[in-house]
Design a protein around this motif. Structure first.
Motif, PDB file in Angstrom:
ATOM      1  N   ASP A   1       0.836  -1.196   0.000  1.00  0.00           N
ATOM      2  CA  ASP A   1       0.000   0.000   0.000  1.00  0.00           C
ATOM      3  C   ASP A   1       0.878   1.256   0.000  1.00  0.00           C
ATOM      4  OD1 ASP A   1      -1.618   2.256   1.340  1.00  0.00           O
ATOM      5  OD2 ASP A   1      -3.154   0.743   0.916  1.00  0.00           O
TER       6      ASP A   1
ATOM      7  N   GLU B   1       0.217   4.447   0.497  1.00  0.00           N
ATOM      8  CA  GLU B   1       0.013   5.387   1.596  1.00  0.00           C
ATOM      9  C   GLU B   1       0.695   4.885   2.874  1.00  0.00           C
ATOM     10  OE1 GLU B   1      -1.168   8.751   3.659  1.00  0.00           O
ATOM     11  OE2 GLU B   1      -1.136   8.326   1.506  1.00  0.00           O
TER      12      GLU B   1
ATOM     13  N   LYS C   1      -4.673   4.152  12.039  1.00  0.00           N
ATOM     14  CA  LYS C   1      -5.915   4.835  11.687  1.00  0.00           C
ATOM     15  C   LYS C   1      -6.288   4.554  10.234  1.00  0.00           C
ATOM     16  CE  LYS C   1      -8.037   9.446  11.690  1.00  0.00           C
ATOM     17  NZ  LYS C   1      -7.817  10.887  11.978  1.00  0.00           N
ATOM     18  N   TYR C   2      -5.296   4.569   9.349  1.00  0.00           N
ATOM     19  CA  TYR C   2      -5.540   4.329   7.923  1.00  0.00           C
ATOM     20  C   TYR C   2      -6.065   2.914   7.682  1.00  0.00           C
ATOM     21  CZ  TYR C   2      -4.526   3.644   2.947  1.00  0.00           C
ATOM     22  OH  TYR C   2      -4.637   3.351   1.605  1.00  0.00           O
ATOM     23  N   ILE C   3      -5.469   1.924   8.358  1.00  0.00           N
ATOM     24  CA  ILE C   3      -5.903   0.527   8.186  1.00  0.00           C
ATOM     25  C   ILE C   3      -7.327   0.346   8.682  1.00  0.00           C
ATOM     26  CG2 ILE C   3      -5.495  -1.833   8.994  1.00  0.00           C
ATOM     27  CD1 ILE C   3      -2.508  -1.231   8.908  1.00  0.00           C
TER      28      ILE C   3
ATOM     29  N   GLN D   1      -9.658   2.534   8.735  1.00  0.00           N
ATOM     30  CA  GLN D   1     -10.610   3.229   7.862  1.00  0.00           C
ATOM     31  C   GLN D   1     -10.684   2.634   6.460  1.00  0.00           C
ATOM     32  OE1 GLN D   1      -9.299   7.305   7.982  1.00  0.00           O
ATOM     33  NE2 GLN D   1     -10.293   7.730   9.954  1.00  0.00           N
ATOM     34  N   ASN D   2      -9.591   2.061   5.975  1.00  0.00           N
ATOM     35  CA  ASN D   2      -9.522   1.710   4.563  1.00  0.00           C
ATOM     36  C   ASN D   2      -9.335   0.230   4.244  1.00  0.00           C
ATOM     37  OD1 ASN D   2      -9.320   4.553   3.179  1.00  0.00           O
ATOM     38  ND2 ASN D   2      -7.884   4.631   4.898  1.00  0.00           N
ATOM     39  N   ILE D   3      -8.948  -0.593   5.249  1.00  0.00           N
ATOM     40  CA  ILE D   3      -8.627  -1.988   4.934  1.00  0.00           C
ATOM     41  C   ILE D   3      -9.470  -2.971   5.729  1.00  0.00           C
ATOM     42  CG2 ILE D   3      -6.801  -3.743   4.994  1.00  0.00           C
ATOM     43  CD1 ILE D   3      -4.804  -1.527   4.356  1.00  0.00           C
TER      44      ILE D   3
ATOM     45  N   LYS E   1     -13.698  -4.497   5.123  1.00  0.00           N
ATOM     46  CA  LYS E   1     -14.146  -4.115   3.791  1.00  0.00           C
ATOM     47  C   LYS E   1     -14.563  -5.369   3.024  1.00  0.00           C
ATOM     48  CE  LYS E   1     -13.203   0.138   4.670  1.00  0.00           C
ATOM     49  NZ  LYS E   1     -14.299   1.083   4.941  1.00  0.00           N
TER      50      LYS E   1
ATOM     51  N   GLU F   1     -14.047  -6.438   0.048  1.00  0.00           N
ATOM     52  CA  GLU F   1     -13.146  -7.058  -0.925  1.00  0.00           C
ATOM     53  C   GLU F   1     -12.517  -8.339  -0.369  1.00  0.00           C
ATOM     54  OE1 GLU F   1     -13.029  -3.925  -0.004  1.00  0.00           O
ATOM     55  OE2 GLU F   1     -13.616  -2.796  -1.793  1.00  0.00           O
TER      56      GLU F   1
END
Length: 838
Positions: free
Chosen positions: A688, A690, A705-707, A709-711, A714, A716
């Motif tokens: 990733d 980012e 925080k990014y994980i 919110q985004n991983i 989810k 997928e």
């Protein structure tokens, strides 16, 4: 304690005060802690430090510790608890140089490093050094350049043993030189041993302070260690050296070697025999266990007491609690191991279950490389068995791959199948595999055939033609007792009245004086000596039967046979066991009969036999050219079962053996799938863009925080925290932060519940140091309070009558009232109980 006091700055304040540093002038001494820019600390600053880790009203905060004359002495750089203190390394170096400080401490309140800028890299410490300790250490000014420039030749040790040896007429005379060297026990370094020392010099020049020697058994690791010790002491880069071993006999062996090699220049001692005056010695030898007992290493020693720490059998000393001892001292670190990584390269982690001990060994050895600064899995110096044989210093085995019909089936995928009656009274079958031998499956006939084959095919002593000295490795102590008995019965039939049950001796921990037995076997007086010829000194006992006592570090050069009567699941053990026979030997050394000596056609040991009854070699050395493959006679059990398979009552087996084996197979596949699940998650994190960007900034908070919110969660892939936890098969609850740190390489592995508990108690012990009498009770109380909800509730509710039925009640009663109160308070303020939930 308040919540603020649990934060990193408050922890650091406490650690400083406990180490003897002072924030304020008092009867204990003058203040010796100031802030950056020489700001004297006030109570206002103390309050601010708890509110904001990085800034106060005056800007960024560092601690500057002063010496006894009030001059800047140590820079202490503090970071947030969740930030690796090494991130502040360069910032601290710059500040230290501006203050003319030689020493730096990096800390986040939980993890601490001590850094001597004259020596190289920061070293992990478990407590802050006291002012007196560092002031004493300041007088020690190592010079890496003098170490680099030291000339090391083959007579480097000899010049300590006998400085004027080259001027002695007997040495000058070619015809007398050999006898002169042997009589004076002069130890010249071989070419590769000189090269090993040179590699240390090259690594120090490159700024390294950790080294790993990976050398085959019998290549003289202790002699090389002597040369390295002399190099550091002579060049002024060490005042005192610690040599750590993992067994008592190795402790004595190493001390004797250092005295033989270095006593004219340096004094060596065994710590436990010199507890009061070990400081008088430049070389201190100890078992790791001796230092670990009641955390003695922290009570007796300062982290700066040893400037060079050498770990013998390094793959053992860096595991579990042993690592704490090894890492406690801040000096240079050298690891010695005989386990070649080449064998481990053949192990494909993708194809083995997580429970396979061989895979565990692979992981442990890779960690060995990391521990000793060899992140690329290349040791500082390597000298293999093959190279040793090629150079003529070692001998190779003649492998005897021998299998009975039963053991052949035990080794097969289907296993050895025997008929049984199931619980319904119906005919059924049961399968046994190699790891079941002598644990769940017993066969007298198999043991007898194996012993008979061994006796008929083993190498003989070239002087007396009796069985060559041998070591047999068995499954268990009971198995070794059986094998010993069988061998003695066979020997009594072949040589009536000759051995009187001394032919084979059991050498296991359950036998009194077993350690002395191993020494006597080496010195050729186990059971007596010269059984066939009084002028030939060789052990009356011909076979030592053991489980693992002589696996590592055991020297017996005249050993002619090594026998594996058990399966081996550790590549380390396999290499170490095989290494027992690789040393060269001339059998005329102990023969006083000169006439008989002339009649011995081949007195030199050219090889040894390695008997393998469980296909260990087939696994560990797939490309090995077997010199001998024997087909054993098949001896089927008689109709009545007498002497055949001894099959215990079915109820004595594990509850459902067949089901257990099936579950094991399914479990292996399941774990593979689980591991692949984590592997996929790991790939996503690493790729990733980012996360890569944030990782370069060392911003783990932002990554977490990014994980989230985004991983996670989810559609997928639907990764979630619970599934990731399950895939790791760790016996406690993992945090997302831990998983991130593992994926990005901040931590090498997930610690088990007990490892975390050991770490937590170690921090408590470092701060409060319970006395040795109450140490074990304090430790058990500490662990039980964290992990045992019932015990914790009893303590909290003060319903102490319930302790009479609680298994930890005795622990509580043996603690002082102070500790009973202190431990719960400490845990509440410093330990997250959530981490220890399954």
């Amino acid at each position: 304690m308040s919540a603020k006091e649990a934060q990193a700055r408050i922890k650091i304040n406490k650690l400083l005060e406990e180490a003897g540093w002072h924030f304020f002038d008092s009867e204990k001494g003058n203040a010796n802690i100031i802030l950056e820019n020489n700001t004297k600390i006030t109570q206002k600053h103390i309050n601010e430090l708890g509110d904001n880790f990085e800034k106060t009203s005056n800007g960024f905060i560092d601690y500057l510790l002063l010496d006894d004359k009030g001059f800047p002495f140590i820079v202490l750089e503090a970071k947030k608890e969740e930030v690796n203190p090494l991130f502040a390394k360069e910032q601290a170096r710059k500040y230290a140089n501006s203050q003319n400080c030689r020493f730096v401490i990096l800390s986040n309140g939980n993890l601490h490093y001590f850094w001597d800028l004259l020596k190289g890299n920061p070293n992990v410490i478990s407590k802050f050094p006291s002012p007196a300790t560092v002031i004493g250490y300041k007088s020690f000014k190592p010079s890496p350049q003098s170490l680099i420039n030291e000339v090391v030749k083959d007579d480097y040790i000899v010049k300590t043993q006998k400085p004027l040896y080259a001027q002695d007429p007997r040495y000058i005379d070619d015809s007398q030189r050999k006898n002169y060297i042997e009589e004076n026990k002069l130890r010249f370094l071989r070419y590769y041993q000189v090269r090993a020392v040179e590699r240390i010099q090259e690594e120090v020049k490159a700024g390294k302070d950790r080294f790993l020697f990976e050398m085959a058994t019998g290549t003289g690791k202790t002699l090389i260690a002597s040369a390295v010790i002399k190099l550091f002491l002579r060049s002024g880069n060490a005042r005192r050296v610690l040599f750590l071993v993992d067994r008592l006999e190795l402790e004595d062996q190493a001390d004797k070697a250092f005295k033989e090699h270095l006593r004219n220049d340096y004094k060596s001692c065994i710590y436990k025999e010199n507890r009061d005056d070990w400081r008088k010695s430049e070389i201190v030898v100890s078992t790791v266990q001796s230092f670990l007992f009641n955390n003695k290493y922290k009570r007796i020693f300062s982290p700066t007491d040893f400037d060079l720490v050498i770990s013998d059998e390094a793959h053992r000393s860096i595991g579990g609690n042993s690592r704490a001892v090894f890492e406690y001292f801040i000096g240079y670190k050298l690891g010695l191991t005989a386990t070649p990584k080449d064998y481990l390269k053949k192990i494909d982690a993708k194809k083995l279950s997580q429970k396979d001990p061989r895979e565990l060994e692979r992981r442990m050895l890779l960690d060995t490389y990391k521990t000793f600064g060899c992140d690329d899995a290349k040791p500082t110096f390597q000298y293999s068995l093959l190279q040793g044989v090629k150079d003529g210093f070692l001998v190779n085995p003649v492998v005897v791959d021998a299998r009975t019909e039963i053991t052949t089936q035990l080794l097969s995928d289907e296993g050895y199948i025997v008929p049984v009656i199931n619980e319904k009274g119906e005919d059924d079958t049961e399968s046994f595999f190699q790891r079941d031998f002598e644990k769940k499956f017993f066969s007298d006939n198999t043991n007898k055939i194996i012993c008979k084959t061994f006796l008929e095919n083993a190498f003989r002593d070239p002087v007396t033609d009796e069985l060559g000295k041998s070591i047999i490795f068995c499954v268990s102590q009971n198995h070794s007792a059986k094998i010993t008995q069988i061998l003695n019965v066979f020997a009594d039939k072949a040589f009536p009245g000759k051995y009187n049950s001394d032919f084979a001796v059991q050498v296991t921990s359950s036998v009194n004086n077993s350690q002395q037995f191993t020494l006597n076997f080496t010195n050729n007086n186990l059971g007596g000596s010269g059984n066939f010829n009084p002028l030939y000194k060789t052990s009356k006992t011909r076979v030592c039967v053991t489980v693992g006592m002589t696996t590592t570090g055991y020297d017996c050069p005249d050993l002619l046979n090594v026998c594996l009567m058990r399966p081996i699941f550790s590549p380390t053990d396999f290499i170490q066991i095989k290494g027992r026979g690789t040393r060269k030997h001339n059998f005329l050394k102990t023969l006083l009969d000169k006439e008989l000596a002339k009649q011995i056609p081949q007195p030199d040991k050219l090889n040894f036999k390695l008997f393998d009854f469980f296909a260990n070699c087939e696994y560990f050395e797939e490309k090995f050219n077997y010199d001998v493959i024997l087909k054993l006679p098949v001896e089927r059990p008689s109709e009545g079962g007498g002497g055949g398979i001894i099959y215990d009552d079915f109820s004595n087996f594990d509850p459902d053996p067949l089901k257990l084996m099936t579950v094991s197979e399914v479990g292996s596949k399941g774990m593979k799938i689980d591991r692949m699940y984590f592997d996929h998650f790991e790939d996503i994190i690493k790729k990733d863009a980012e996360i890569q960007k944030l990782n370069e900034q060392n911003d783990l908070d932002a990554i977490e925080k990014y994980i989230l919110q985004n991983i996670l969660d989810k559609p997928e892939e639907y990764y979630n925290l619970e599934k990731l936890r399950d895939s790791m098969k760790v016996d406690r609850r993992l945090t997302l932060r831990e998983i991130i740190e593992k994926v990005l390489g901040y931590i090498p592995y997930f610690k088990s519940k007990d490892e975390l508990l050991e770490d937590e108690f170690d921090r408590f012990d470092t701060r409060y140091l319970p006395d040795e009498d109450s140490f074990i009770y304090a430790k058990n109380f500490f662990k039980s309070y964290i992990t045992d909800t019932d015990f914790r509730n009893i303590i909290e509710s003060k319903n102490f009558a319930l302790l009479n039925t609680n298994p930890n009640g005795n622990v509580y009663r043996n603690l002082s009232p102070e500790m009973r109160t202190l431990i719960p308070e400490y845990i509440k303020d410093n330990v997250s109980l959530n981490r220890y939930m399954a």
